[in-house]
Enzyme design. Structure first.
Site, PDB file in Angstrom:
ATOM      1  N   HIS A  45       0.830  -1.207   0.000  1.00 19.80           N
ATOM      2  CA  HIS A  45       0.000   0.000   0.000  1.00 19.80           C
ATOM      3  C   HIS A  45       0.866   1.259   0.000  1.00 19.80           C
ATOM      4  CE1 HIS A  45      -2.912  -2.871   2.046  1.00 19.80           C
ATOM      5  NE2 HIS A  45      -3.632  -2.410   1.035  1.00 19.80           N
ATOM      6  N   ASP A  52      -4.331  -7.649  -7.138  1.00 24.58           N
ATOM      7  CA  ASP A  52      -5.748  -7.885  -7.405  1.00 24.58           C
ATOM      8  C   ASP A  52      -6.001  -7.550  -8.880  1.00 24.58           C
ATOM      9  OD1 ASP A  52      -6.803  -8.414  -4.577  1.00 24.58           O
ATOM     10  OD2 ASP A  52      -5.732  -6.523  -4.326  1.00 24.58           O
TER      11      ASP A  52
END
Length: 317
Positions: free
Chosen positions: A75, A188
């Site tokens: 992140h 993802d």
């Protein structure tokens, strides 16, 4: 000279924007410890838009990193990209109930508010957008986006609700923050394809940026759910990356991948993966099935269960 000008503009933007809160007013499910950083955050769309409007008035660009919290180095790299490409970086932290099925881990999904703020302070995050559930989905909310195309198959064979929830919340985030760009990790990968498709189809005025998967030293893709793994499971987890890499090598040579996929599934089972949801080679743009001889770019994608933890990963061919 350019740096001084930017600092002056940023100072003006801070003076004209409403003051975002720092450290207090954490979500009900968050830790009650004292705050560990001074990264500003806001909980209402009204305040968010006022802050962003002040930045816009100062001529500044805005990058958005959507997250559900429980942040890790993957992140943080997305935030670094946002900071390199834009004047301001906004990180959303919202555990989205719309993408969880009743039997999934919404209630137990890790919520690490203080630690998230502390980490974001190290990479220069300008604002955390962390709405409460009723701010995102107020009483009477009754609209959902139902994506097709890249959203069909793979994940939706096992989580049919998932991409509707993801597309709906991301569309809301985009219209709330109004960023120039939004950055998503390639881990993802199907989600990234679905979001790009939605932005294109709905003419949303932003660019979607895909960022390379950040991995542990042994190759395991970083994920908030990795913390669910026991030490023994963590040692076995890297097998999923090794298997998809071997399938990608075969596909790159133009080989029929059916045999190597079958061998990969067997290898995952032998490593202790109790269930394999999918291990497939797909078109890298549309995620449609294709022949091994196809000249189009390919992607190898996998999802499998190790104990109570579902791991996903993918690599380019």
């Amino acid at each position: 000279m350019a740096k001084a000008t930017r600092e002056t503009v940023a100072s003006k933007a801070r003076k004209s924007a409403p003051k975002a809160r720092t450290g207090a007013g954490k979500p009900a499910a968050a830790s009650r410890r004292a705050p560990t950083s001074a990264v500003p955050f806001t909980r209402t769309v009204r305040d968010l838009r006022q802050i962003v409007a002040a930045w816009r008035k100062a001529g500044q660009s805005v990058g958005l990193v959507p997250t559900m919290g429980a942040l890790h180095d993957g992140h943080l790299e997305l935030v670094r990209i946002a900071k390199r490409r834009c004047d301001r970086a906004v990180v959303s932290i919202f555990v989205n109930p719309a993408q969880f099925a009743p039997n999934e881990d919404f209630d137990t999904y890790p919520r690490t508010w203080d630690n998230d703020l502390a980490q974001l302070a190290t990479v220069g995050c300008d604002l955390v957008w962390s709405p409460e559930r009723l701010e995102m989905y107020p009483e009477g909310f009754d609209t959902r986006i139902e994506p097709k195309g890249a959203a069909l198959g793979l994940e939706t064979e096992f989580r049919p609700h998932f991409f509707s929830g993801v597309a709906t919340v991301c569309c809301k985030l985009f219209t709330q923050v109004l960023p120039d760009i939004a950055i998503f990790g390639e881990k993802d990968y199907q989600q990234l394809c679905v979001i790009r498709q939605m932005v294109r189809d709905l003419d949303l005025p932003l660019q979607i940026v895909g960022a390379e998967t950040i991995r542990e030293a042994d190759g395991l893709a970083m994920s908030s759910r990795n913390r669910y793994l026991t030490p023994d499971e963590r040692a076995k987890a890297v097998t999923i990356h090794r298997v998809i890499s071997s399938v990608a090598t075969a596909a790159a040579k133009g080989q029929d991948t059916s045999a190597v996929v079958a061998a990969g599934r067997k290898r995952l089972t032998q490593a202790g993966f109790a269930k394999i949801d999918y291990l497939e080679v797909r078109d890298a743009q549309t995620l449609a099935p294709l022949e091994a001889s196809s000249p189009r770019e390919k992607r190898v994608l996998a999802a499998a269960w190790l104990g109570q933890t579902r791991l996903i990963d993918n690599v380019a061919v």
